[in-house]
Scaffold this motif. Structure first.
Motif, short mmCIF file in Angstrom:
data_model
loop_
_atom_site.label_atom_id
_atom_site.label_comp_id
_atom_site.label_asym_id
_atom_site.label_seq_id
_atom_site.Cartn_x
_atom_site.Cartn_y
_atom_site.Cartn_z
N LEU A 81 -3.73 8.51 -4.08
CA LEU A 81 -3.12 9.73 -4.61
C LEU A 81 -4.08 10.91 -4.55
N SER A 82 -5.01 10.89 -3.66
CA SER A 82 -5.98 11.99 -3.59
C SER A 82 -5.32 13.27 -3.10
N ASN A 83 -5.95 14.40 -3.44
CA ASN A 83 -5.47 15.73 -3.01
C ASN A 83 -4.04 16.01 -3.45
N ASN A 84 -3.79 15.84 -4.74
CA ASN A 84 -2.51 16.22 -5.34
C ASN A 84 -2.78 17.17 -6.50
N GLU A 85 -1.82 17.33 -7.39
CA GLU A 85 -1.93 18.30 -8.49
C GLU A 85 -1.87 17.62 -9.85
N LEU A 86 -2.23 16.38 -9.95
CA LEU A 86 -2.20 15.66 -11.23
C LEU A 86 -3.22 16.26 -12.19
N GLU B 183 0.84 -1.20 0.00
CA GLU B 183 0.00 0.00 0.00
C GLU B 183 0.88 1.25 0.00
N LEU B 184 0.59 2.15 -0.94
CA LEU B 184 1.36 3.39 -1.07
C LEU B 184 0.42 4.56 -0.86
N ARG B 185 0.67 5.33 0.20
CA ARG B 185 -0.20 6.45 0.57
C ARG B 185 0.52 7.76 0.26
N LEU B 186 -0.01 8.48 -0.72
CA LEU B 186 0.60 9.73 -1.18
C LEU B 186 -0.39 10.89 -1.13
N GLU B 187 -1.43 10.77 -0.30
CA GLU B 187 -2.45 11.81 -0.25
C GLU B 187 -1.89 13.13 0.28
N GLN B 188 -2.54 14.20 -0.17
CA GLN B 188 -2.28 15.56 0.34
C GLN B 188 -0.81 15.98 0.18
#
Length: 625
Positions: free
Chosen positions: A207-212, A180-185
């Protein structure tokens, strides 16, 4: 083992040379470790091999090396590090200095990253080129049993937690057992191709709350056989490229909500045959193409809530055999006959909970999709009185420019699109899937619809620009050569027909009249030049006066005569009077002889040369004693 000199461990699957791996073989001279999967070599274990002469580490997965690994190895004469994954950051600057000091070592040692240093010879790099991003901590000094965790993330039980760390890139060199990879915010703007491919055990990526801003079709999820959950909420995604999710065959949950997606193109999710939850709510969706959801046979829940969808084409839900819930509320549905199929479809299994309402036409406003009878979904058709005449014109003409000229004249004259045979939906509704319905191309340009709600204008001659909004200045850049002056003869490159009747138009088309202006600019040539673009020098030798086989040389507004031997004058009209007064070049009493085309000098004793100008040295070979 204490007397072992050569150890060949190449072509194995060795991943680590730890602190105790080489104990007891301190007399080693040759250590061959090519073609393994080494990610770490403990620097102390190598440093203890004081007699080491050859160290072979080609074709492994080494990213860095401890800065003291080669200290004290005074006998080392061969070091091979080709085909590794060396990251040329600040942690590897020491190796560059070492290789420069010992040029025979490490030849062909090249960087694998970062991108701006890829394939550069490590020994050729300058000190300031070795930089660290701060995302990864690499010491390389020792190899522990625990996999390394990228800074500033936290790693435990297969979960790499990098939330709220202001990251702009996806961290590299994660533990291989990451699930599991958590990259939120964070502030991640882009994900490199195959950024996740080394971690084949990944099941969840958040990957929620990023700039993609888009999901590229570059194989990002191609080698993730266990990926089940992908969260892309609250980014700035406006586009999903073809094959974006290729390879994610076991994905079950995909959340794309709160983005800026404007269109779902055909086959976007075709390979996601195990997908059960698809959330695309609160985007800017205006168009769902006929086959956008093709292949989703196991989809149970789909949310399109809170978008700008007016029409869903019949058959769009054809493959949704397992659907139990459809969220379609807060969309401006245009409930005419084209949506009758959907009204019938939701009533079969009540998959829509009675939230979705019609916005237009006025007679259907605020009526529920679920409870309104399908028979109420009607179309009012209005036929154009010009339809028959227009069909005749189209049949008679295959000329693109002719067609577009006629269309443009009618759209101006009758204040309606030329090819509108029937009016079923407003242009703003039709334009949601095809922007060409808004006639964005100006000045008679032809609109070509492209994927993802894009369009391209093909301009009529005389216009340019993304919407054909600019007239072409035929003299732009001055096409005239040799100092010629350009003059515009017509404004633009297209001349419209005057207001005429349909009957006259048909006759014009039948004659295949050419509406295009053939010449749109003209060049006033400088004296001595001619041609459409003043490209040709006027041949001034055409009527030259050169005589006596002289050669005429063309100049600009003039010519020159190059005389044959024995002639002179502007036109070579005079014979040179050799040996006459003023034309006798012989010196020192030499006698001039006229040969008609040239002369010669007979020199007296003691002189030589063409004109007897050379006094011979009588002292040469003298007999003086």
């Amino acid at each position: 083992m204490a007397t072992l000199h050569v150890l060949d461990l190449s072509h194995n699957q060795i991943a680590t040379i730890g602190p105790k791996t080489l104990r007891g073989v301190s007399a080693l001279r040759h250590l061959l470790l090519d073609n393994n999967v080494l990610t770490c070599v403990d620097e102390a274990s190598i440093r203890e091999l004081k007699d080491l002469e050859i160290l072979m580490l080609n074709n492994n997965k080494l990213v860095t090396l401890g800065k003291e690994m080669l200290n004290g190895l005074s006998h080392l004469r061969t070091l091979k590090l080709a085909d590794n994954a060396l990251a040329c950051d600040c942690h590897l600057a020491w190796l560059s200095r070492h290789l420069r000091s010992y040029p025979r070592l490490g030849q062909h040692t090249r960087c694998a990253s970062p991108a701006n240093l890829k394939d550069r010879n490590l020994a050729d790099l300058l000190e300031h080129e070795f930089k660290c991003s701060g995302l990864v901590e690499r010491t390389g000094s020792e190899c522990s049993a625990e996999p390394q965790c990228p800074h500033p993330c936290k790693c435990a039980d297969g979960i790499v937690d990098c939330r709220e760390n202001s990251l702009t890139k996806v961290p590299t060199h994660l533990p291989e057992d990451t699930t599991e990879l958590r990259l939120e915010q964070n502030g991640i703007t882009e994900i490199p191709p195959k950024a996740f491919s080394p971690y084949r055990k990944l099941r969840r990526i958040l990957l929620s709350n990023n700039e993609l801003d888009k999901i590229k079709g570059d194989g990002l999820f191609e080698k993730l056989p266990e990926l089940q959950h992908l969260d892309l909420r609250k980014n700035k995604i406006s586009r999903i490229e073809a094959s974006a999710f290729q390879g994610a065959h076991n994905l079950t949950d995909l959340d794309l909500s709160n983005n800026q997606i404007g269109m779902l193109s055909n086959d976007t999710f075709r390979n996601l045959t195990k997908l059960s939850h698809l959330i695309i709510s609160y985007n800017k969706l205006q168009c769902v193409q006929r086959n956008a959801l093709a292949g989703l046979k196991n989809l149970r829940i789909i949310s399109l809530h809170g978008n700008d969808i007016s029409v869903i084409p019949e058959g769009a839900f054809e493959d949704l055999k397992s659907i139990t819930h459809l969220a379609l509320g807060s969309n401006p549905l245009y409930c005419d006959c084209s949506m009758r199929w959907l009204a019938e479809w939701v009533k079969k299994d009540y998959v829509e909970p009675g939230i979705a309402r019609c916005m237009e036409p006025p007679t259907m406003r605020d009526k529920l999709l679920l409870t309104t009878p399908a028979s109420a979904f009607q179309c009012k058709i209005e036929y154009s009185p010009l339809k028959a005449e227009m069909q005749i014109i189209i049949l008679l003409s295959n000329d693109f420019v002719v067609k577009r000229a006629i269309e443009y004249r009618f759209s101006i004259r009758f204040k309606k699109p030329f090819f509108r045979a029937a009016k079923q939906q407003p242009a703003e509704v039709l334009a949601k899937c095809d922007l060409c319905y808004t006639s964005p191309c100006e000045n008679g340009g032809f609109c070509e619809a492209l994927p993802d709600r894009q369009f391209r204008c093909k301009c009529t001659p005389g216009y340019h620009g993304d919407r054909c909004q600019h007239k072409i200045d035929a003299c732009y850049g001055n096409p005239c050569r040799n100092s010629g002056t350009c003059k515009v003869l017509e404004e633009g490159r297209f001349r419209y027909l005057p207001n005429v009747t349909v009957g006259v138009l048909i006759k014009v088309v039948a004659r295949r009249a050419d509406f295009r202006v053939s010449v749109c600019d003209s060049c006033d040539c400088a004296p001595g030049y001619k041609g459409l673009r003043c490209e040709s020098n006027v041949d001034d030798c055409a009527n030259n006066r050169c005589a006596n086989n002289a050669t005429c040389v063309d100049l600009v507004q003039a010519y020159r005569c190059d005389c044959a031997p024995g002639f002179m004058g502007e036109y070579c009209e005079e014979k040179i009077p050799f040996c006459t007064k003023g034309h006798d070049p012989c010196e020192n009493g030499g006698r001039c002889v006229d040969h008609k085309t040239h002369y010669s000098c007979e020199c007296p004793i003691g002189f030589a040369g063409l004109n007897c100008s050379t006094n011979l040295d009588d002292c040469v070979d003298h007999m003086c004693q």
